[in-house]
Motif scaffolding. Structure first.
Motif, mmCIF file in Angstrom:
data_model
loop_
_atom_site.group_PDB
_atom_site.id
_atom_site.type_symbol
_atom_site.label_atom_id
_atom_site.label_comp_id
_atom_site.label_asym_id
_atom_site.label_seq_id
_atom_site.Cartn_x
_atom_site.Cartn_y
_atom_site.Cartn_z
ATOM 1 N N TYR A 20 -2.227 68.440 75.196
ATOM 2 C CA TYR A 20 -1.915 67.548 74.071
ATOM 3 C C TYR A 20 -3.178 66.920 73.488
ATOM 4 C CZ TYR A 20 0.544 63.977 71.350
ATOM 5 O OH TYR A 20 1.027 63.195 70.329
ATOM 6 N N GLU A 21 -4.036 66.399 74.374
ATOM 7 C CA GLU A 21 -5.210 65.645 73.913
ATOM 8 C C GLU A 21 -6.386 66.551 73.538
ATOM 9 O OE1 GLU A 21 -5.427 62.487 73.305
ATOM 10 O OE2 GLU A 21 -3.634 61.682 74.276
ATOM 11 N N THR A 22 -6.550 67.670 74.261
ATOM 12 C CA THR A 22 -7.695 68.549 73.982
ATOM 13 C C THR A 22 -7.243 70.004 73.841
ATOM 14 O OG1 THR A 22 -8.154 68.660 76.362
ATOM 15 C CG2 THR A 22 -9.437 67.074 75.100
ATOM 16 N N PRO A 23 -6.439 70.294 72.819
ATOM 17 C CA PRO A 23 -6.048 71.694 72.600
ATOM 18 C C PRO A 23 -7.298 72.533 72.312
ATOM 19 C CG PRO A 23 -5.528 70.351 70.676
ATOM 20 C CD PRO A 23 -5.967 69.406 71.745
ATOM 21 N N ASN A 24 -7.256 73.811 72.717
ATOM 22 C CA ASN A 24 -8.455 74.643 72.531
ATOM 23 C C ASN A 24 -8.428 75.460 71.247
ATOM 24 O OD1 ASN A 24 -6.581 76.598 73.094
ATOM 25 N ND2 ASN A 24 -7.616 77.437 74.889
ATOM 26 N N SER A 25 -7.337 75.344 70.476
ATOM 27 C CA SER A 25 -7.237 76.123 69.233
ATOM 28 C C SER A 25 -6.273 75.435 68.278
ATOM 29 C CB SER A 25 -6.721 77.536 69.532
ATOM 30 O OG SER A 25 -5.396 77.473 70.043
ATOM 31 N N VAL A 26 -6.362 75.814 67.010
ATOM 32 C CA VAL A 26 -5.448 75.268 66.000
ATOM 33 C C VAL A 26 -4.009 75.647 66.355
ATOM 34 C CG1 VAL A 26 -4.786 75.357 63.560
ATOM 35 C CG2 VAL A 26 -7.204 75.266 64.185
ATOM 36 N N TYR A 27 -3.816 76.858 66.902
ATOM 37 C CA TYR A 27 -2.464 77.309 67.270
ATOM 38 C C TYR A 27 -1.836 76.348 68.293
ATOM 39 C CZ TYR A 27 1.388 79.917 69.256
ATOM 40 O OH TYR A 27 2.635 80.266 69.696
ATOM 41 N N VAL A 28 -2.581 76.022 69.357
ATOM 42 C CA VAL A 28 -2.043 75.142 70.413
ATOM 43 C C VAL A 28 -1.818 73.734 69.863
ATOM 44 C CG1 VAL A 28 -2.501 74.098 72.672
ATOM 45 C CG2 VAL A 28 -3.023 76.507 72.298
ATOM 46 N N ALA A 29 -2.774 73.223 69.099
ATOM 47 C CA ALA A 29 -2.637 71.877 68.517
ATOM 48 C C ALA A 29 -1.385 71.785 67.659
ATOM 49 C CB ALA A 29 -3.868 71.544 67.682
ATOM 50 N N ASP A 30 -1.142 72.827 66.879
ATOM 51 C CA ASP A 30 -0.017 72.842 65.947
ATOM 52 C C ASP A 30 1.309 73.075 66.665
ATOM 53 O OD1 ASP A 30 1.102 72.637 63.452
ATOM 54 O OD2 ASP A 30 0.781 74.722 62.914
ATOM 55 N N PHE A 31 1.279 73.839 67.763
ATOM 56 C CA PHE A 31 2.517 74.176 68.469
ATOM 57 C C PHE A 31 3.028 73.002 69.295
ATOM 58 C CE2 PHE A 31 5.133 76.064 71.831
ATOM 59 C CZ PHE A 31 6.026 76.765 71.048
ATOM 60 N N ILE A 32 2.102 72.221 69.851
ATOM 61 C CA ILE A 32 2.500 71.115 70.737
ATOM 62 C C ILE A 32 2.533 69.816 69.960
ATOM 63 C CG2 ILE A 32 1.837 69.766 72.776
ATOM 64 C CD1 ILE A 32 2.619 72.495 73.629
ATOM 65 N N GLY A 33 3.716 69.226 69.844
ATOM 66 C CA GLY A 33 3.855 67.912 69.229
ATOM 67 C C GLY A 33 3.557 67.917 67.737
ATOM 68 N N ASP A 34 3.453 66.715 67.201
ATOM 69 C CA ASP A 34 3.205 66.523 65.775
ATOM 70 C C ASP A 34 1.703 66.365 65.574
ATOM 71 O OD1 ASP A 34 4.107 66.357 63.239
ATOM 72 O OD2 ASP A 34 5.184 64.453 63.474
ATOM 73 N N VAL A 35 1.156 66.940 64.502
ATOM 74 C CA VAL A 35 -0.293 66.859 64.317
ATOM 75 C C VAL A 35 -0.650 66.949 62.834
ATOM 76 C CG1 VAL A 35 -0.783 69.358 64.503
ATOM 77 C CG2 VAL A 35 -2.483 67.706 65.309
ATOM 78 N N ASN A 36 -1.729 66.259 62.469
ATOM 79 C CA ASN A 36 -2.333 66.418 61.145
ATOM 80 C C ASN A 36 -3.478 67.413 61.272
ATOM 81 O OD1 ASN A 36 -0.963 64.201 59.602
ATOM 82 N ND2 ASN A 36 -1.912 62.929 61.167
ATOM 83 N N LEU A 37 -3.517 68.398 60.399
ATOM 84 C CA LEU A 37 -4.596 69.393 60.412
ATOM 85 C C LEU A 37 -5.344 69.315 59.088
ATOM 86 C CD1 LEU A 37 -2.594 72.396 61.941
ATOM 87 C CD2 LEU A 37 -4.235 70.944 63.142
ATOM 88 N N ILE A 38 -6.641 69.002 59.160
ATOM 89 C CA ILE A 38 -7.467 68.891 57.956
ATOM 90 C C ILE A 38 -8.586 69.931 58.042
ATOM 91 C CG2 ILE A 38 -8.898 67.376 56.531
ATOM 92 C CD1 ILE A 38 -7.423 64.984 57.879
ATOM 93 N N GLU A 39 -8.575 70.864 57.115
ATOM 94 C CA GLU A 39 -9.592 71.926 57.127
ATOM 95 C C GLU A 39 -10.838 71.475 56.372
ATOM 96 O OE1 GLU A 39 -7.906 75.509 55.556
ATOM 97 O OE2 GLU A 39 -6.346 75.615 57.100
ATOM 98 N N GLY A 40 -11.978 71.962 56.841
ATOM 99 C CA GLY A 40 -13.227 71.623 56.166
ATOM 100 C C GLY A 40 -14.380 72.442 56.699
ATOM 101 N N ARG A 41 -15.605 71.972 56.394
ATOM 102 C CA ARG A 41 -16.811 72.649 56.882
ATOM 103 C C ARG A 41 -17.678 71.649 57.619
ATOM 104 N NH1 ARG A 41 -16.927 77.720 55.503
ATOM 105 N NH2 ARG A 41 -15.534 78.415 53.843
ATOM 106 N N ALA A 42 -18.274 72.106 58.713
ATOM 107 C CA ALA A 42 -18.979 71.199 59.627
ATOM 108 C C ALA A 42 -20.452 71.036 59.273
ATOM 109 C CB ALA A 42 -18.852 71.736 61.048
ATOM 110 N N HIS A 43 -20.908 69.778 59.305
ATOM 111 C CA HIS A 43 -22.341 69.453 59.253
ATOM 112 C C HIS A 43 -22.610 68.623 60.502
ATOM 113 C CE1 HIS A 43 -23.385 70.376 54.835
ATOM 114 N NE2 HIS A 43 -22.240 70.971 55.127
ATOM 115 N N GLN A 44 -23.237 69.239 61.504
ATOM 116 C CA GLN A 44 -23.327 68.620 62.830
ATOM 117 C C GLN A 44 -24.712 68.061 63.111
ATOM 118 O OE1 GLN A 44 -21.849 71.144 65.945
ATOM 119 N NE2 GLN A 44 -21.885 69.522 67.482
ATOM 120 N N SER A 45 -24.720 66.898 63.780
ATOM 121 C CA SER A 45 -25.970 66.320 64.270
ATOM 122 C C SER A 45 -25.680 65.776 65.667
ATOM 123 C CB SER A 45 -26.428 65.203 63.334
ATOM 124 O OG SER A 45 -27.510 64.516 63.909
#
Length: 373
Positions: A236-261
């Motif tokens: 629930y807290e640390t799904p390893n993929s969008v599929y698992v996050a979306d399949f388990i419970g209710d979730v908001n999914l926001i797509e974008g592009r990463a700029h990491q530091s």
């Protein structure tokens, strides 16, 4: 002394009770199970979770001996069970279709396996009474299966499966026919029985809530593959993929592009909008496509602009009132709809927000999980 946490999967010296080794199962040209490796430990309550057709029932039927692997090996307590017929395995299976004897009473259905084993009358009497009490069937014990409801028949099947106290019990959607309240009560009873008997339970279910409630670990499956195997809280807290996050419970999914530091990531997600802030242990390349998954209960809703890492203004589009909680669907100027959840600590008449209200939603930079794709 603090109680030791039950986590044999974290102990390298612990030997699994069940081992799937590169198991594949094909039906003609269709691959139902695709090269699966999986360990299940003694005393586990293990859930196979996934949508219809994902392969979870095929996996269970191979454990029960009703299907054989096309490739690979299944070991039970170190023994290859491929050649062992179902009736010679230390495994009991509760079928989805109940498989009760129509001419026998409820009492005799539950006693059937014990009689076959040659148990004495007193032992059978005691055990059947225990099972009747557990499944709340005492007043139906003299009835035949056709004289009771589908839910009651399912409970008879459950009682019969548990009566012999098998080492491994396979449960195929065992509580599907029960009404919600009874199903929830039976889940806790099942956990209680499992703990008392020390039997290893493997349950197949498409009900996420059920899997998250009863299981020590959950395997989320899709198209014959294991997507993630972990404890319910980690799934629930640390799904390893969008599929698992979306399949388990209710979730908001926001797509974008990463700029990491380092651990901080700016998510470029909508034109003309400031980036969203997230924290991650993963490494994303510059401009890599990714998805931020945030649970609604981690999104706050307020009338005034709050101070937080991520703040957005929007309009309440919809409200789902679920008694103890309300879920607000908030539409942002970008067209994104974000769900925010609040506990209903006040009476409904005194609810703070209503439809069409302009509100602020916010969340911390650690509230969501940043996932690839």
């Amino acid at each position: 002394m603090p109680q030791k946490i039950f986590a044999p999967w974290d102990d390298p010296d612990e030997k699994p009770l069940i081992q799937f080794r590169n198991v594949t199962k094909r039906f003609g040209s269709f691959t139902a199970i695709n090269d699966i490796n999986l360990d299940i430990y003694t005393r586990e309550f293990f859930a196979l979770l996934g949508p219809s057709g994902c392969g979870k029932t095929t996996l269970m039927r191979m454990l029960g001996g009703f299907e054989t692997p096309t490739e690979g090996t299944i070991l039970l307590a170190g023994q290859d069970i491929g050649p062992v017929p179902p009736n010679k395995r230390a495994v009991n299976m509760m079928f989805q279709s109940y498989a009760l004897f129509p001419h026998l009473s409820v009492w005799d259905n539950i006693a059937f396996g014990l009689r076959r084993e040659g148990k004495d009358k007193g032992t059978i009497e005691t055990r059947v009474q225990e099972m009747l009490k557990l499944t709340r069937l005492e007043k139906f014990k003299h009835r035949k299966p056709h004289q009771i409801s589908g839910g009651q028949r399912q409970r008879v099947a459950l009682a019969r499966s548990l009566a012999k106290a098998p080492k491994l019990l396979l449960l195929d959607e065992p509580l599907g026919a029960l009404d919600r309240k009874l199903r929830e009560e039976t889940q806790f009873e099942l956990m209680d029985i499992q703990e008392k008997t020390g039997t290893t339970f493997v349950i197949v279910t498409h009900d996420q809530e059920e899997a998250m409630t009863v299981a020590s670990r959950v395997a989320v499956m899709d198209e014959g593959k294991l997507m993630q195997v972990a404890t319910p809280d980690r799934i629930y807290e640390t799904p390893n993929s969008v599929y698992v996050a979306d399949f388990i419970g209710d979730v908001n999914l926001i797509e974008g592009r990463a700029h990491q530091s380092g651990e901080k990531v700016q998510l470029i997600w909508a034109e003309g909008q400031p980036p969203l802030m997230a924290t991650t242990q993963r490494n994303f390349s510059l401009d890599q496509k990714c998805t931020l998954a945030i649970r609604p209960e981690k999104v706050s809703i307020s009338a005034e602009r709050p101070t937080a890492a991520n703040v957005q203004k929007g309009t309440i589009l919809d409200i789902a009132y679920l008694g103890n909680i309300s879920t607000y669907h908030v539409e942002l100027p970008t067209g994104h709809v974000i769900k925010a959840q609040e506990a209903n600590t006040r009476r409904i008449a005194r609810r703070t927000f209503t439809w069409k209200d302009e509100v602020w939603i916010s969340w911390t930079d650690t509230a969501g999980v940043l996932l690839e794709g």
